[in-house]
Design a protein around this motif. Sequence first.
Motif, mmCIF file in Angstrom:
data_model
loop_
_atom_site.group_PDB
_atom_site.id
_atom_site.type_symbol
_atom_site.label_atom_id
_atom_site.label_comp_id
_atom_site.label_asym_id
_atom_site.label_seq_id
_atom_site.Cartn_x
_atom_site.Cartn_y
_atom_site.Cartn_z
ATOM 1 N N ASP A 45 0.860 -1.188 0.000
ATOM 2 C CA ASP A 45 0.000 0.000 0.000
ATOM 3 C C ASP A 45 0.897 1.240 0.000
ATOM 4 O OD1 ASP A 45 -1.927 1.978 0.408
ATOM 5 O OD2 ASP A 45 -3.111 0.707 1.759
ATOM 6 N N THR A 46 0.772 2.064 -1.028
ATOM 7 C CA THR A 46 1.669 3.216 -1.188
ATOM 8 C C THR A 46 1.045 4.530 -0.711
ATOM 9 O OG1 THR A 46 0.889 3.514 -3.453
ATOM 10 C CG2 THR A 46 2.882 2.160 -3.120
ATOM 11 N N ARG A 47 -0.146 4.461 -0.145
ATOM 12 C CA ARG A 47 -0.776 5.691 0.351
ATOM 13 C C ARG A 47 -0.027 6.198 1.584
ATOM 14 N NH1 ARG A 47 -6.549 3.944 1.708
ATOM 15 N NH2 ARG A 47 -5.415 2.085 2.308
ATOM 16 N N SER A 48 -0.322 7.429 1.964
ATOM 17 C CA SER A 48 0.313 8.009 3.148
ATOM 18 C C SER A 48 -0.242 7.342 4.411
ATOM 19 C CB SER A 48 0.037 9.517 3.212
ATOM 20 O OG SER A 48 -1.335 9.746 3.487
ATOM 21 N N PHE A 49 0.502 7.485 5.499
ATOM 22 C CA PHE A 49 0.055 6.938 6.788
ATOM 23 C C PHE A 49 -1.341 7.430 7.118
ATOM 24 C CE2 PHE A 49 -0.628 8.174 11.202
ATOM 25 C CZ PHE A 49 -0.743 6.925 11.788
ATOM 26 N N TYR A 50 -1.562 8.719 6.952
ATOM 27 C CA TYR A 50 -2.849 9.296 7.330
ATOM 28 C C TYR A 50 -3.994 8.665 6.550
ATOM 29 C CZ TYR A 50 -6.588 12.577 8.238
ATOM 30 O OH TYR A 50 -7.784 13.115 8.589
ATOM 31 N N ASP A 51 -3.813 8.464 5.249
ATOM 32 C CA ASP A 51 -4.886 7.862 4.438
ATOM 33 C C ASP A 51 -5.153 6.416 4.837
ATOM 34 O OD1 ASP A 51 -5.371 10.180 2.980
ATOM 35 O OD2 ASP A 51 -3.857 9.673 1.464
ATOM 36 N N ILE A 52 -4.083 5.666 5.081
ATOM 37 C CA ILE A 52 -4.260 4.272 5.521
ATOM 38 C C ILE A 52 -4.947 4.241 6.888
ATOM 39 C CG2 ILE A 52 -3.072 2.143 6.157
ATOM 40 C CD1 ILE A 52 -0.861 2.932 4.160
ATOM 41 N N PHE A 53 -4.502 5.114 7.787
ATOM 42 C CA PHE A 53 -5.090 5.173 9.121
ATOM 43 C C PHE A 53 -6.568 5.535 9.061
ATOM 44 C CE2 PHE A 53 -6.277 7.710 12.860
ATOM 45 C CZ PHE A 53 -6.084 6.760 13.848
ATOM 46 N N LYS A 54 -6.879 6.523 8.247
ATOM 47 C CA LYS A 54 -8.276 6.967 8.126
ATOM 48 C C LYS A 54 -9.161 5.823 7.639
ATOM 49 C CE LYS A 54 -9.216 9.724 4.810
ATOM 50 N NZ LYS A 54 -9.334 10.805 3.857
ATOM 51 N N ASP A 55 -8.736 5.110 6.598
ATOM 52 C CA ASP A 55 -9.519 3.984 6.099
ATOM 53 C C ASP A 55 -9.619 2.858 7.128
ATOM 54 O OD1 ASP A 55 -9.960 5.326 3.738
ATOM 55 O OD2 ASP A 55 -8.421 4.217 2.604
ATOM 56 N N TYR A 56 -8.519 2.630 7.837
ATOM 57 C CA TYR A 56 -8.524 1.597 8.867
ATOM 58 C C TYR A 56 -9.554 1.923 9.944
ATOM 59 C CZ TYR A 56 -6.957 -1.637 12.441
ATOM 60 O OH TYR A 56 -6.929 -2.631 13.392
ATOM 61 N N MET A 57 -9.575 3.165 10.372
ATOM 62 C CA MET A 57 -10.518 3.557 11.426
ATOM 63 C C MET A 57 -11.963 3.519 10.944
ATOM 64 S SD MET A 57 -9.457 3.897 14.358
ATOM 65 C CE MET A 57 -7.861 3.398 14.880
ATOM 66 N N VAL A 58 -12.187 3.841 9.704
ATOM 67 C CA VAL A 58 -13.560 3.743 9.176
ATOM 68 C C VAL A 58 -14.054 2.306 9.301
ATOM 69 C CG1 VAL A 58 -14.910 3.824 7.033
ATOM 70 C CG2 VAL A 58 -13.419 5.733 7.631
ATOM 71 N N LYS A 59 -13.161 1.354 9.026
ATOM 72 C CA LYS A 59 -13.544 -0.065 9.068
ATOM 73 C C LYS A 59 -13.563 -0.637 10.483
ATOM 74 C CE LYS A 59 -11.593 -1.075 4.530
ATOM 75 N NZ LYS A 59 -10.466 -1.728 3.840
ATOM 76 N N HIS A 60 -12.643 -0.205 11.339
ATOM 77 C CA HIS A 60 -12.434 -0.905 12.605
ATOM 78 C C HIS A 60 -12.719 -0.108 13.879
ATOM 79 C CE1 HIS A 60 -9.815 -3.051 9.692
ATOM 80 N NE2 HIS A 60 -10.359 -4.092 10.287
ATOM 81 N N LYS A 61 -13.019 1.164 13.776
ATOM 82 C CA LYS A 61 -13.189 1.975 14.981
ATOM 83 C C LYS A 61 -14.306 1.459 15.873
ATOM 84 C CE LYS A 61 -13.882 6.613 16.772
ATOM 85 N NZ LYS A 61 -14.078 8.025 16.468
ATOM 86 N N ALA A 62 -15.433 1.113 15.288
ATOM 87 C CA ALA A 62 -16.566 0.640 16.087
ATOM 88 C C ALA A 62 -16.184 -0.609 16.880
ATOM 89 C CB ALA A 62 -17.774 0.362 15.201
ATOM 90 N N GLN A 63 -15.451 -1.520 16.253
ATOM 91 C CA GLN A 63 -15.045 -2.745 16.939
ATOM 92 C C GLN A 63 -14.042 -2.445 18.054
ATOM 93 O OE1 GLN A 63 -16.283 -5.891 16.611
ATOM 94 N NE2 GLN A 63 -15.027 -6.326 18.404
ATOM 95 N N LEU A 64 -13.088 -1.548 17.791
ATOM 96 C CA LEU A 64 -12.112 -1.181 18.817
ATOM 97 C C LEU A 64 -12.799 -0.561 20.032
ATOM 98 C CD1 LEU A 64 -9.254 0.334 16.626
ATOM 99 C CD2 LEU A 64 -9.146 -1.776 17.957
ATOM 100 N N LEU A 65 -13.728 0.351 19.785
ATOM 101 C CA LEU A 65 -14.430 0.999 20.902
ATOM 102 C C LEU A 65 -15.336 0.016 21.631
ATOM 103 C CD1 LEU A 65 -15.226 4.507 19.396
ATOM 104 C CD2 LEU A 65 -13.335 3.819 20.881
#
Length: 147
Positions: A45-65
């Motif tokens: 994945d060649t995107r920036s950290f912020y973009d990867i992080f943002k997509d990751y949180m969209v998918k996983h934030k609810a589960q983490l919380l």
Amino acid sequence: MKLTKEDIQFIDTYLENSDVVFADIRMEMVDHVASDIENQIEAGDTRSFYDIFKDYMVKHKAQLLNDNKQFLKLADKKIWKTFVQQLKSPLTPILFLASCLGFYILFQNYSIETFRLFISIIPLVGLTGFILTYVVYQGVNRIKDSQ
């Protein structure tokens, strides 16, 4: 690729602002999120950290919380169970009654200023005892570990 200290701090701050208040839980979550992001980067994945992080949180934030909430519920349940077990101990009502009697005697025999002084000093004495016990315990453990 390893994330930078700033990236890890960003994840930590984000989770803290998302009400993951306990540092030990947050550290585990930061480690989990950082590992997943590093794996994505290593997978190409060649995107920036912020973009990867943002997509990751969209998918996983609810589960983490939700995991955080479940852990807190479990911890609360364990604390209440221990508290109830301590209430069942025969020593608990004896200590409670002795404390009430002691405060009553203090209140009856001394001025209100002296009573307030006792009330303010008693927690400090207890805390000092706890700290001394902790320091001695740590010292004994260090001696055992060094042998």
